[in-house]
Motif scaffolding. Structure first.
Motif, PDB file in Angstrom:
ATOM      1  N   TRP A 193       0.906  -1.242   0.014  1.00 61.36           N
ATOM      2  CA  TRP A 193      -0.145  -0.007  -0.033  1.00 61.36           C
ATOM      3  C   TRP A 193       0.801   1.307   0.157  1.00 61.36           C
ATOM      4  N   LYS A 194       0.902   1.756  -0.987  1.00 60.28           N
ATOM      5  CA  LYS A 194       1.885   3.051  -1.194  1.00 60.28           C
ATOM      6  C   LYS A 194       1.576   4.268  -0.355  1.00 60.28           C
ATOM      7  N   ASN A 195       0.171   4.662  -0.196  1.00 58.33           N
ATOM      8  CA  ASN A 195      -0.097   5.829   0.620  1.00 58.33           C
ATOM      9  C   ASN A 195       0.000   5.693   2.129  1.00 58.33           C
ATOM     10  N   ILE A 219       5.967  -1.828   8.300  1.00 51.01           N
ATOM     11  CA  ILE A 219       5.973  -0.830   7.977  1.00 51.01           C
ATOM     12  C   ILE A 219       7.307  -0.248   7.247  1.00 51.01           C
ATOM     13  N   VAL A 220       7.178   0.615   6.183  1.00 46.97           N
ATOM     14  CA  VAL A 220       8.374   0.909   5.335  1.00 46.97           C
ATOM     15  C   VAL A 220       8.260   2.435   5.628  1.00 46.97           C
ATOM     16  N   TRP A 221       9.598   3.173   5.342  1.00 48.44           N
ATOM     17  CA  TRP A 221       9.977   4.319   5.351  1.00 48.44           C
ATOM     18  C   TRP A 221       9.551   4.938   4.170  1.00 48.44           C
ATOM     19  N   ALA A 277       9.175   3.705   0.025  1.00 47.39           N
ATOM     20  CA  ALA A 277       8.055   3.269  -0.313  1.00 47.39           C
ATOM     21  C   ALA A 277       7.703   4.185  -1.743  1.00 47.39           C
ATOM     22  N   GLU A 278       8.207   5.268  -1.700  1.00 44.71           N
ATOM     23  CA  GLU A 278       8.116   6.166  -2.907  1.00 44.71           C
ATOM     24  C   GLU A 278       9.153   5.487  -4.213  1.00 44.71           C
ATOM     25  N   LEU A 299       8.077   0.023  -9.610  1.00 40.97           N
ATOM     26  CA  LEU A 299       6.678  -0.870  -9.955  1.00 40.97           C
ATOM     27  C   LEU A 299       6.043  -0.179 -11.043  1.00 40.97           C
ATOM     28  N   GLU A 300       5.744   0.948 -10.979  1.00 40.44           N
ATOM     29  CA  GLU A 300       5.039   1.818 -12.026  1.00 40.44           C
ATOM     30  C   GLU A 300       5.910   1.763 -13.436  1.00 40.44           C
TER      31      GLU A 300
END
Length: 149
Positions: free
Chosen positions: A118-120, A132-134, A138-139, A145-146
């Motif tokens: 979940w990117k948001n 949890i990721v920083w 995540a960005e 992936l995009e």
């Protein structure tokens, strides 16, 4: 007298370790997961990683070997989310933005791992545990992936 106490204690310990309760605690995989709260992907055994985009599941994309290593390093740095894992509260979540299906050599499809991202929210779910990721990581992974669209 001390010999009898020591002998009695030893007998109780042996009986407990041979009991079904003692054996269940040794074989319970959840105990191992609790001890090691770091997620890890065995990159040497990974055959492929397929990306599923929630907003367009018709796209079939597979990550290159270099990008699989980047994902593996990123997942390894994620922090165990004690609040979500240990609260025993059921959560209603929206679908993940990305799902990676991780296939391993010499294993059946039932043994594939699923990594949901979940990117948001900065959350990932791997092997039924929340992490949890920083935000900057995540960005970075979201951009990676995009690029496979």
């Amino acid at each position: 007298m001390n010999k009898w106490i020591l002998l009695g204690t030893l007998c109780i310990y042996v009986a407990w370790s041979c009991s079904s309760k003692g054996n269940r605690e040794k074989e319970n995989p959840a105990v191992v997961i609790e001890e090691n709260k770091k997620p890890e992907i065995d990159l040497f055994r990974v055959e492929s990683m397929q990306v599923i985009y929630t907003d367009d599941e018709s796209i079939l994309s597979y990550l290159t070997e270099n990008d699989r290593v980047r994902i593996g390093d990123w997942v390894k740095d994620a922090q165990y989310d004690e609040q979500w894992n240990d609260s025993n509260v059921m959560l209603k979540m929206i679908a993940p933005d990305y799902t990676l299906i991780i296939r391993y050599r010499d294993l059946s499809p039932e043994e594939d791992d699923w990594l949901m991202i979940w990117k948001n929210t900065g959350k990932i779910k791997f092997r039924n545990l929340w992490y949890i990721v920083w935000e900057e990581k995540a960005e970075e992974i979201s951009r990676l992936l995009e690029s496979y669209r």
